[in-house]
Scaffold this motif. Structure first.
Motif, PDB file in Angstrom:
ATOM      1  N   ASP A   1       0.849  -1.188   0.000  1.00  9.34           N
ATOM      2  CA  ASP A   1       0.000   0.000   0.000  1.00  9.34           C
ATOM      3  C   ASP A   1       0.888   1.243   0.000  1.00  9.34           C
ATOM      4  OD1 ASP A   1      -1.691   2.171   0.762  1.00  9.34           O
ATOM      5  OD2 ASP A   1      -3.101   0.757   1.609  1.00  9.34           O
ATOM      6  N   THR A   2       0.781   2.047  -1.041  1.00 13.26           N
ATOM      7  CA  THR A   2       1.608   3.251  -1.150  1.00 13.26           C
ATOM      8  C   THR A   2       0.752   4.505  -1.040  1.00 13.26           C
ATOM      9  OG1 THR A   2       1.425   3.180  -3.562  1.00 13.26           O
ATOM     10  CG2 THR A   2       3.345   2.093  -2.547  1.00 13.26           C
ATOM     11  N   THR A   3      -0.301   4.445  -0.255  1.00 15.40           N
ATOM     12  CA  THR A   3      -1.209   5.580  -0.076  1.00 15.40           C
ATOM     13  C   THR A   3      -0.463   6.821   0.359  1.00 15.40           C
ATOM     14  OG1 THR A   3      -3.057   4.130   0.503  1.00 15.40           O
ATOM     15  CG2 THR A   3      -3.196   6.417   1.232  1.00 15.40           C
ATOM     16  N   ARG A   4      -0.798   7.942  -0.270  1.00 16.18           N
ATOM     17  CA  ARG A   4      -0.367   9.258   0.180  1.00 16.18           C
ATOM     18  C   ARG A   4      -1.595   9.951   0.764  1.00 16.18           C
ATOM     19  NH1 ARG A   4       3.738   6.812  -1.358  1.00 16.18           N
ATOM     20  NH2 ARG A   4       5.579   7.845  -2.208  1.00 16.18           N
ATOM     21  N   TYR A   5      -1.498  10.344   2.025  1.00 14.69           N
ATOM     22  CA  TYR A   5      -2.624  10.937   2.720  1.00 14.69           C
ATOM     23  C   TYR A   5      -2.602  12.462   2.625  1.00 14.69           C
ATOM     24  CZ  TYR A   5      -2.925   6.331   4.989  1.00 14.69           C
ATOM     25  OH  TYR A   5      -3.030   4.986   5.241  1.00 14.69           O
ATOM     26  N   THR A   6      -3.746  13.076   2.864  1.00 15.60           N
ATOM     27  CA  THR A   6      -3.793  14.498   3.183  1.00 15.60           C
ATOM     28  C   THR A   6      -3.944  14.635   4.692  1.00 15.60           C
ATOM     29  OG1 THR A   6      -6.203  14.654   2.927  1.00 15.60           O
ATOM     30  CG2 THR A   6      -4.846  15.079   0.970  1.00 15.60           C
ATOM     31  N   VAL A   7      -3.384  15.704   5.246  1.00 13.74           N
ATOM     32  CA  VAL A   7      -3.449  15.951   6.688  1.00 13.74           C
ATOM     33  C   VAL A   7      -3.985  17.362   6.915  1.00 13.74           C
ATOM     34  CG1 VAL A   7      -2.167  16.106   8.848  1.00 13.74           C
ATOM     35  CG2 VAL A   7      -1.471  14.443   7.111  1.00 13.74           C
ATOM     36  N   ASP A   8      -5.086  17.469   7.634  1.00 10.69           N
ATOM     37  CA  ASP A   8      -5.667  18.756   7.995  1.00 10.69           C
ATOM     38  C   ASP A   8      -5.686  18.913   9.503  1.00 10.69           C
ATOM     39  OD1 ASP A   8      -6.202  19.382   5.351  1.00 10.69           O
ATOM     40  OD2 ASP A   8      -8.271  18.673   5.431  1.00 10.69           O
TER      41      ASP A   8
ATOM     42  N   ARG B   1     -10.868  27.606   9.997  1.00  6.29           N
ATOM     43  CA  ARG B   1     -10.357  26.805  11.109  1.00  6.29           C
ATOM     44  C   ARG B   1      -9.883  25.422  10.667  1.00  6.29           C
ATOM     45  NH1 ARG B   1     -14.697  27.281  15.843  1.00  6.29           N
ATOM     46  NH2 ARG B   1     -12.906  27.007  17.219  1.00  6.29           N
ATOM     47  N   VAL B   2      -9.525  25.305   9.404  1.00  2.00           N
ATOM     48  CA  VAL B   2      -8.942  24.090   8.854  1.00  2.00           C
ATOM     49  C   VAL B   2      -7.663  24.476   8.127  1.00  2.00           C
ATOM     50  CG1 VAL B   2      -9.246  22.107   7.328  1.00  2.00           C
ATOM     51  CG2 VAL B   2     -11.211  23.028   8.587  1.00  2.00           C
ATOM     52  N   ALA B   3      -6.573  23.767   8.426  1.00  2.21           N
ATOM     53  CA  ALA B   3      -5.278  24.053   7.815  1.00  2.21           C
ATOM     54  C   ALA B   3      -4.726  22.793   7.179  1.00  2.21           C
ATOM     55  CB  ALA B   3      -4.305  24.589   8.876  1.00  2.21           C
ATOM     56  N   ARG B   4      -4.461  22.837   5.881  1.00  3.67           N
ATOM     57  CA  ARG B   4      -3.876  21.691   5.160  1.00  3.67           C
ATOM     58  C   ARG B   4      -2.350  21.715   5.335  1.00  3.67           C
ATOM     59  NH1 ARG B   4      -5.850  18.816   0.877  1.00  3.67           N
ATOM     60  NH2 ARG B   4      -7.659  18.730   2.283  1.00  3.67           N
ATOM     61  N   ILE B   5      -1.810  20.650   5.926  1.00  9.67           N
ATOM     62  CA  ILE B   5      -0.370  20.575   6.196  1.00  9.67           C
ATOM     63  C   ILE B   5       0.323  20.037   4.950  1.00  9.67           C
ATOM     64  CG2 ILE B   5       1.404  19.747   7.780  1.00  9.67           C
ATOM     65  CD1 ILE B   5      -0.844  21.450   9.090  1.00  9.67           C
ATOM     66  N   LYS B   6       1.027  20.932   4.243  1.00 15.89           N
ATOM     67  CA  LYS B   6       1.716  20.522   3.021  1.00 15.89           C
ATOM     68  C   LYS B   6       2.814  21.497   2.676  1.00 15.89           C
ATOM     69  CE  LYS B   6      -1.536  22.823  -0.095  1.00 15.89           C
ATOM     70  NZ  LYS B   6      -2.422  22.632  -1.252  1.00 15.89           N
TER      71      LYS B   6
ATOM     72  N   ALA C   1      -7.301  21.307  18.821  1.00 19.66           N
ATOM     73  CA  ALA C   1      -7.462  20.776  17.472  1.00 19.66           C
ATOM     74  C   ALA C   1      -7.389  19.260  17.467  1.00 19.66           C
ATOM     75  CB  ALA C   1      -6.379  21.351  16.550  1.00 19.66           C
ATOM     76  N   VAL C   2      -7.936  18.709  16.408  1.00 17.50           N
ATOM     77  CA  VAL C   2      -7.706  17.314  16.034  1.00 17.50           C
ATOM     78  C   VAL C   2      -7.100  17.349  14.641  1.00 17.50           C
ATOM     79  CG1 VAL C   2      -9.585  16.425  17.456  1.00 17.50           C
ATOM     80  CG2 VAL C   2     -10.047  17.065  15.085  1.00 17.50           C
ATOM     81  N   TRP C   3      -6.565  16.214  14.211  1.00 17.50           N
ATOM     82  CA  TRP C   3      -5.922  16.150  12.898  1.00 17.50           C
ATOM     83  C   TRP C   3      -6.621  15.088  12.062  1.00 17.50           C
ATOM     84  CZ3 TRP C   3      -3.663  16.811  17.571  1.00 17.50           C
ATOM     85  CH2 TRP C   3      -3.019  18.043  17.760  1.00 17.50           C
ATOM     86  N   LEU C   4      -7.119  15.528  10.919  1.00 20.40           N
ATOM     87  CA  LEU C   4      -7.908  14.676  10.038  1.00 20.40           C
ATOM     88  C   LEU C   4      -7.022  14.194   8.895  1.00 20.40           C
ATOM     89  CD1 LEU C   4     -10.636  13.505   9.113  1.00 20.40           C
ATOM     90  CD2 LEU C   4     -11.109  15.724   8.028  1.00 20.40           C
ATOM     91  N   VAL C   5      -6.858  12.878   8.817  1.00 24.66           N
ATOM     92  CA  VAL C   5      -5.972  12.245   7.837  1.00 24.66           C
ATOM     93  C   VAL C   5      -6.844  11.433   6.886  1.00 24.66           C
ATOM     94  CG1 VAL C   5      -4.047  10.635   7.536  1.00 24.66           C
ATOM     95  CG2 VAL C   5      -4.106  12.174   9.531  1.00 24.66           C
ATOM     96  N   ARG C   6      -6.765  11.758   5.585  1.00 18.95           N
ATOM     97  CA  ARG C   6      -7.630  11.101   4.604  1.00 18.95           C
ATOM     98  C   ARG C   6      -6.804  10.479   3.484  1.00 18.95           C
ATOM     99  NH1 ARG C   6     -12.123  15.912   4.030  1.00 18.95           N
ATOM    100  NH2 ARG C   6     -10.357  17.193   4.722  1.00 18.95           N
ATOM    101  N   GLY C   7      -7.207   9.255   3.088  1.00 21.78           N
ATOM    102  CA  GLY C   7      -6.555   8.583   1.978  1.00 21.78           C
ATOM    103  C   GLY C   7      -6.736   7.086   2.058  1.00 21.78           C
ATOM    104  N   GLY C   8      -6.630   6.424   0.909  1.00 22.92           N
ATOM    105  CA  GLY C   8      -6.722   4.971   0.892  1.00 22.92           C
ATOM    106  C   GLY C   8      -8.016   4.417   1.417  1.00 22.92           C
ATOM    107  N   GLY C   9      -9.114   5.174   1.263  1.00 24.93           N
ATOM    108  CA  GLY C   9     -10.397   4.723   1.777  1.00 24.93           C
ATOM    109  C   GLY C   9     -10.563   4.901   3.268  1.00 24.93           C
ATOM    110  N   ARG C  10      -9.633   5.585   3.926  1.00 22.54           N
ATOM    111  CA  ARG C  10      -9.687   5.776   5.373  1.00 22.54           C
ATOM    112  C   ARG C  10      -9.902   7.249   5.708  1.00 22.54           C
ATOM    113  NH1 ARG C  10      -5.186   2.776   4.089  1.00 22.54           N
ATOM    114  NH2 ARG C  10      -5.286   0.564   4.644  1.00 22.54           N
ATOM    115  N   ASN C  11     -10.633   7.490   6.771  1.00 26.32           N
ATOM    116  CA  ASN C  11     -10.767   8.810   7.390  1.00 26.32           C
ATOM    117  C   ASN C  11     -10.290   8.657   8.831  1.00 26.32           C
ATOM    118  OD1 ASN C  11     -12.097  10.174   5.155  1.00 26.32           O
ATOM    119  ND2 ASN C  11     -13.886   8.935   5.662  1.00 26.32           N
ATOM    120  N   ILE C  12      -9.091   9.115   9.109  1.00 28.98           N
ATOM    121  CA  ILE C  12      -8.425   8.853  10.380  1.00 28.98           C
ATOM    122  C   ILE C  12      -8.340  10.151  11.179  1.00 28.98           C
ATOM    123  CG2 ILE C  12      -6.276   8.047  11.445  1.00 28.98           C
ATOM    124  CD1 ILE C  12      -5.754   6.716   8.585  1.00 28.98           C
TER     125      ILE C  12
END
Length: 272
Positions: free
Chosen positions: A19-26, A267-272, A55-66
């Motif tokens: 699995d080489t998923t690249r996630y987004t992190v907010d 109130r959402v920040a994309r970490i990139k 805050a919490v950190w929302l991680v999305r990718g590979g069919g997951r919402n973490i």
């Protein structure tokens, strides 16, 4: 039960090569709270105050919402701390584009109320925590074993174990989900963890309370609330080697996160 849960981590680790998923992190802010900086940075001026980010950190990718951490929502904490601009973590996550019931996993970096009280808002999620953190703070019957955990959190974690939804991470540098790795040694609590996440920009490190503010990192100053200041500094140094760039190290309570990563805003920040 303990053995079964620990084995679940091992099984997940064996899948990472496929699995080489690249996630987004907010970073998703749900409140701010006035706080003494000396409670965050060892040796800081006791007169300094800061409106810290919750805050919490929302991680999305590979069919997951973490979610990394789950915040707080119980009325007794709201009444005690009087947060500004408070919405529940569930509502904040919904505003960021994910319904609470769509959260697949929650990673609890440590057992403190402002990071674990909101677990029960996300009723379909598996919950990941360090095995030694769980066993240190929670008795086999789900009561408080050591100071530092609230009774509600101890009960929730124990109930999740009974339901088969708790996953125990057995130690340091464990890739417990593909592209997501847990690290120990920050020593904010007995076995607090921080998390490395594989993204298109490289590895993002969600430090949570193992690093309260950017100032801790910039001054190489330990956090004020820790089992071991020297170990905390070692963890900060290690974060620099794990993150693909130092700017991708995200502290737990710094409002400047939402200035450095201003988009998408609201109130959402994309970490990139």
């Amino acid at each position: 039960m303990m053995r079964r849960l620990t084995l679940a981590v091992v099984v997940a680790s064996t899948l990472q090569a496929q699995d080489t998923t690249r996630y987004t992190v907010d970073a998703v802010q749900y409140a701010t709270i006035p706080f003494r900086v000396s409670g965050l940075i060892a040796g800081a001026d006791t007169s300094r105050r800061l409106e810290i980010s919750m805050a919490v950190w929302l991680v999305r990718g590979g069919g997951r919402n973490i979610l990394i951490d789950a915040g707080f929502h119980r009325q007794r904490f709201v009444e005690r701390w009087k947060p500004n601009d408070f919405v529940t973590p569930a509502e904040a996550v919904r505003r960021a584009g994910v319904a609470p019931e769509q959260i697949t996993d929650i990673v609890v970096t440590h057992v403190h109320w402002d990071h674990a009280d909101g677990i029960d808002l996300f009723r379909n999620a598996r919950v990941w925590i360090q095995e030694d953190e769980y066993s240190y703070y929670v008795t086999p019957t789900g009561t408080v074993k050591e100071r530092g955990i609230e009774p509600e959190v101890a009960t929730m974690l124990h109930d999740l174990e009974s339901q088969g939804r708790l996953r125990l991470i057995a130690g340091d540098a464990k890739e417990f989900l593909p592209g997501i790795t847990a690290y120990t040694g920050g020593r904010h609590t007995f076995q607090s963890q921080y998390v490395g996440v594989r993204t298109a920009a490289g590895t993002v490190v969600i430090a949570s309370d193992n690093l309260y503010l950017y100032e801790n990192l910039d001054r190489r100053a330990p956090i004020a609330q820790t089992f071991d200041s020297t170990a905390n500094l070692r963890a900060q140094d290690r974060m620099r080697t794990i993150a693909s760039d130092v700017r991708l190290i995200v502290p737990g309570h710094d409002p400047a996160v939402f200035q450095r990563f201003a988009r998408p805003g609201e109130r959402v920040a994309r970490i990139k």
